[in-house]
Scaffold this active site. Structure first.
Site, PDB file in Angstrom:
ATOM      1  NE  ARG A 181       5.785   0.446  21.917  1.00 42.84           N
ATOM      2  CZ  ARG A 181       6.849  -0.287  21.549  1.00 42.84           C
ATOM      3  NH1 ARG A 181       7.643   0.174  20.602  1.00 42.84           N
ATOM      4  NH2 ARG A 181       7.120  -1.425  22.107  1.00 42.84           N
ATOM      5  CD  GLU A 212       9.887   4.884  17.716  1.00 39.37           C
ATOM      6  OE1 GLU A 212       8.904   4.306  18.199  1.00 39.37           O
ATOM      7  OE2 GLU A 212      10.314   5.969  18.155  1.00 39.37           O
ATOM      8  N   GLY A 219      11.253  -4.932  16.118  1.00 39.08           N
ATOM      9  CA  GLY A 219      10.253  -5.982  15.922  1.00 39.08           C
ATOM     10  C   GLY A 219      10.338  -6.514  14.504  1.00 39.08           C
ATOM     11  CB  VAL A 271      -1.463 -13.068  14.785  1.00 39.25           C
ATOM     12  CG1 VAL A 271      -2.128 -13.417  13.473  1.00 39.25           C
ATOM     13  CG2 VAL A 271      -1.568 -14.228  15.753  1.00 39.25           C
ATOM     14  CG  MET A 305       0.816  -5.042  17.657  1.00 39.86           C
ATOM     15  SD  MET A 305       2.335  -5.777  17.065  1.00 39.86           S
ATOM     16  CE  MET A 305       2.630  -6.974  18.376  1.00 39.86           C
ATOM     17  CB  ILE A 352       3.599  -3.920  11.351  1.00 42.07           C
ATOM     18  CG1 ILE A 352       3.680  -3.821  12.868  1.00 42.07           C
ATOM     19  CG2 ILE A 352       4.315  -5.153  10.835  1.00 42.07           C
ATOM     20  CD1 ILE A 352       2.805  -4.842  13.581  1.00 42.07           C
ATOM     21  CG  ASP A 353       3.925   0.037  14.885  1.00 44.17           C
ATOM     22  OD1 ASP A 353       3.161  -0.942  14.884  1.00 44.17           O
ATOM     23  OD2 ASP A 353       4.826   0.193  15.727  1.00 44.17           O
ATOM     24  NE  ARG A 364       6.627  -7.974  15.436  1.00 40.20           N
ATOM     25  CZ  ARG A 364       7.034  -7.726  16.693  1.00 40.20           C
ATOM     26  NH1 ARG A 364       6.570  -6.664  17.325  1.00 40.20           N
ATOM     27  NH2 ARG A 364       7.895  -8.509  17.289  1.00 40.20           N
TER      28      ARG A 364
END
Ligand code: F6P
Length: 341
Positions: A171, A103, A10, A272, A169, A126-127, A274
């Protein structure tokens, strides 16, 4: 030396800042030459390249996205993928690769390094769920975007006496939800690491309305109800086997309204989070990662990832970085809980 650069997975605010820094240091300090690979691992797999020199990186520091393009192509899912990459790099005269990714992209980088290719990783997501680094660039920007949205939603929630659910976001890890919920004054934060009880969520909603305020519920897209308490539908899988998520906000909107009688509305922030320009923090972190990645390649290091430890940039084995995800620890969630309801 000829160094290839790619961005996979992403997109993420700060990718261009890394590319600019790698190239600037690699060319001007170490005297190397660069080649851009397009669209993540698709570039080395299919020999899709673009010129990458100092000129090509001028003016890109504040730009979102990535000038190299990105994809979720998985080398390991392609027959003879590793050998194809090795052959293509040889044919292109590329001695080493800088792989900027999360990852999945770094998981491939780990396997390529184990197969003898020269690869240095730069952590991106971003996670903020990559192990071995305190923070990844892009996270600060995503949190700020979510907080700006939450600030705005507070006033509309109050005006309409509604429960507003903000789906962000994340997951597997709830870092964006935790930080944006804490900074935005959310009344409930739901994260994947802590399955939630819908009855408890509704209690918080009612408690907040009882104080004449309207609740904001921040939920990570991967948040799950406690087993057997609510039905959730599952989505399609991508090439790394991840389910395409999204929908928990909608489920909560329906359940909260049905169970409490208060009008509820969801806002899904989606991509939005990202997009657009990185914050100053992310620009600095991305730039420092890029500078150190160029040094690592120059020194002939491989199978390593640059990482933030405290305020220092260090090198860690790629394997350590991708072995497991960095999840929100129990005590961090407990800190936030005092503000619920
Ligand atoms: O890994 C970054 C991320 O933005 C996750 O937070 C999210 O679950 C996923 O990518 C979405 O992927 P896509 O844009 O491919 O749907």
């Amino acid at each position: 030396m000829r160094i290839g650069v790619l961005t996979g997975g992403g997109d993420c605010p700060g990718l261009n800042a890394v590319i600019r820094a790698v190239v600037r240091r690699g060319v001007e300090v170490h005297g190397h030459e660069f080649l851009g690979f397009r669209d993540g691992w698709r570039g080395p797999l299919e020999k899709v390249t673009m010129p990458l020199d100092v000129r090509a990186t001028r003016g890109i520091l504040p730009r979102g996205g990535t000038i190299l393009g990105s994809s979720r192509t998985n080398v390991m899912k392609v027959e003879d993928g590793v050998e194809k990459v090795r052959r293509n790099l040889e044919e292109l005269g590329v001695d080493a690769l800088v792989a900027i990714g999360g990852e999945d992209t770094l998981g491939v980088a780990t396997q390529l390094a184990a197969a003898g290719l020269n690869v240095v990783g730069v952590p991106k997501t971003i996670d903020n769920d990559l192990n071995a680094t305190d923070y990844t660039f892009g996270f600060d920007t995503a949190v700020q975007i979510a907080v700006d949205a939450i600030d705005r939603l507070h006033t509309t929630a109050e005006s309409h006496h509604r429960a507003l659910i903000v789906e962000v976001m994340g997951r597997h890890a709830g870092w964006i939800a935790l930080h944006s919920g804490m900074a935005g004054g959310a009344n409930v934060i739901l994260i994947p690491e802590r399955p939630f009880d819908i009855e408890k969520v509704c209690d918080y909603v009612e408690a907040r309305f009882a104080r004449q305020f309207a609740p904001i519920i921040v939920v990570a897209e991967g948040a799950q109800p406690k087993e057997g308490t609510m039905e959730l539908q599952t989505g399609d899988l991508d090439s790394f086997g991840h389910v395409r998520l999204g929908g928990i906000g909608q489920v909560l909107e329906r359940e909260i309204q049905a169970r409490t009688g208060y009008e509820s509305r969801q806002t899904v922030l989606g991509h939005v989070q990202r997009g657009g320009t990185p914050t100053a923090y992310d620009r600095v972190l991305a730039t420092r990662f890029g500078l150190h990645a160029a040094d690592a390649v120059h020194e002939g290091d491989s199978g390593v990832m640059v990482a933030l430890r405290g305020t220092d940039i260090v090198r860690v084995p790629l394997e350590e970085a991708t072995r497991e995800l960095k999840l929100v620890p129990v005590e961090r969630y407990d800190e936030a809980e005092v503000f619920f309801g």
